[in-house]
Design a protein around this motif. Structure first.
Motif, PDB file in Angstrom:
ATOM      1  N   THR A  16       0.822  -1.206   0.000  1.00 31.10           N
ATOM      2  CA  THR A  16       0.000   0.000   0.000  1.00 31.10           C
ATOM      3  C   THR A  16       0.861   1.264   0.000  1.00 31.10           C
ATOM      4  OG1 THR A  16      -1.722  -1.169   1.221  1.00 31.10           O
ATOM      5  CG2 THR A  16      -1.850   1.239   1.189  1.00 31.10           C
ATOM      6  N   ASP A  21       2.751  -1.347  -5.563  1.00 36.24           N
ATOM      7  CA  ASP A  21       1.296  -1.528  -5.513  1.00 36.24           C
ATOM      8  C   ASP A  21       0.710  -1.446  -6.922  1.00 36.24           C
ATOM      9  OD1 ASP A  21      -1.382  -1.634  -4.911  1.00 36.24           O
ATOM     10  OD2 ASP A  21      -1.299  -0.071  -3.374  1.00 36.24           O
ATOM     11  N   PHE A  22       0.319  -2.602  -7.451  1.00 39.94           N
ATOM     12  CA  PHE A  22      -0.314  -2.696  -8.773  1.00 39.94           C
ATOM     13  C   PHE A  22      -1.774  -3.124  -8.651  1.00 39.94           C
ATOM     14  CE2 PHE A  22       4.146  -3.002  -9.924  1.00 39.94           C
ATOM     15  CZ  PHE A  22       4.201  -2.236 -11.079  1.00 39.94           C
ATOM     16  N   ARG A  23      -2.368  -2.941  -7.485  1.00 40.14           N
ATOM     17  CA  ARG A  23      -3.755  -3.361  -7.306  1.00 40.14           C
ATOM     18  C   ARG A  23      -4.714  -2.476  -8.087  1.00 40.14           C
ATOM     19  NH1 ARG A  23      -3.802  -3.561  -1.003  1.00 40.14           N
ATOM     20  NH2 ARG A  23      -2.645  -1.675  -1.483  1.00 40.14           N
ATOM     21  N   LYS A  24      -4.306  -1.255  -8.387  1.00 38.47           N
ATOM     22  CA  LYS A  24      -5.063  -0.380  -9.280  1.00 38.47           C
ATOM     23  C   LYS A  24      -4.249  -0.226 -10.551  1.00 38.47           C
ATOM     24  CE  LYS A  24      -7.464   2.170  -5.708  1.00 38.47           C
ATOM     25  NZ  LYS A  24      -7.570   3.412  -4.964  1.00 38.47           N
ATOM     26  N   GLU A  25      -4.936  -0.107 -11.665  1.00 40.11           N
ATOM     27  CA  GLU A  25      -4.278  -0.053 -12.962  1.00 40.11           C
ATOM     28  C   GLU A  25      -3.275   1.100 -13.045  1.00 40.11           C
ATOM     29  OE1 GLU A  25      -5.749   0.852 -17.417  1.00 40.11           O
ATOM     30  OE2 GLU A  25      -6.864  -0.709 -16.345  1.00 40.11           O
ATOM     31  N   LYS A  26      -2.072   0.762 -13.505  1.00 40.27           N
ATOM     32  CA  LYS A  26      -1.035   1.759 -13.790  1.00 40.27           C
ATOM     33  C   LYS A  26      -0.031   1.105 -14.730  1.00 40.27           C
ATOM     34  CE  LYS A  26       2.163   0.843  -9.937  1.00 40.27           C
ATOM     35  NZ  LYS A  26       2.880   1.442  -8.814  1.00 40.27           N
ATOM     36  N   CYS A  63      -3.170 -11.727 -12.119  1.00 38.93           N
ATOM     37  CA  CYS A  63      -2.740 -10.506 -12.790  1.00 38.93           C
ATOM     38  C   CYS A  63      -3.480 -10.347 -14.111  1.00 38.93           C
ATOM     39  CB  CYS A  63      -1.232 -10.593 -13.045  1.00 38.93           C
ATOM     40  SG  CYS A  63      -0.499  -9.077 -13.652  1.00 38.93           S
TER      41      CYS A  63
END
Length: 144
Positions: A16, A21-26, A63
């Motif tokens: 976090t 942190d790749f839990r939200k698109e980037k 993923c």
């Protein structure tokens, strides 16, 4: 990983608010050069991630990747507890197919696995197999 020895410490770190942190698109490259000790230590991403809620008997989506340029989408599934994200930090520039130059960080790998040093870390998934425990892992990379 302990930067002084490059040996996994057994810690499962919270991503976090970090470049990991790749839990939200980037984009993968968005934070690859961030001021972070772990990124600097290996020159970018070359880190193990935990597959939340992994299940040895069922595939888990760990993923999803897409390219806005090509429209290619990839969904990744495994029954293993972890995966390594590597972005070619140490590749040497080379000319390849159709005279295309390939440079460091021109691609990435998602390599499913047990956590590094699992065999020596209490509480990590057991990577030991034998006559009483059959090794049967599956990883699927599905392209759309």
């Amino acid at each position: 990983v302990s930067s002084s020895e490059a040996i996994p410490t057994g810690e499962i770190a919270d991503v976090t608010g970090t470049p990991f942190d790749f839990r939200k698109e980037k984009t993968i490259g968005q934070d690859v050069n961030a001021d972070d000790e772990q990124l600097k230590f290996v020159g970018g991403y070359d880190h193990n991630y935990v597959v939340d809620g992994y299940d040895w008997k069922n595939l888990k989506n760990f993923c999803n990747v897409s390219s806005p340029k090509t429209g290619i989408k990839m969904e990744c599934f495994t029954n293993l507890p972890g995966f390594q994200l590597y972005v070619g930090n140490f590749l040497k520039s080379k000319v390849g197919k159709e005279n295309t130059e390939y440079k460091p960080r021109d691609g990435f790998c998602l390599e499913t696995q047990f956590y590094p040093n699992s065999v020596n870390q209490k509480g990590f998934p057991d990577p030991i197999f034998g006559p009483d425990r059959e090794y049967d892992c599956v990883t699927v990379y599905q392209f759309n």
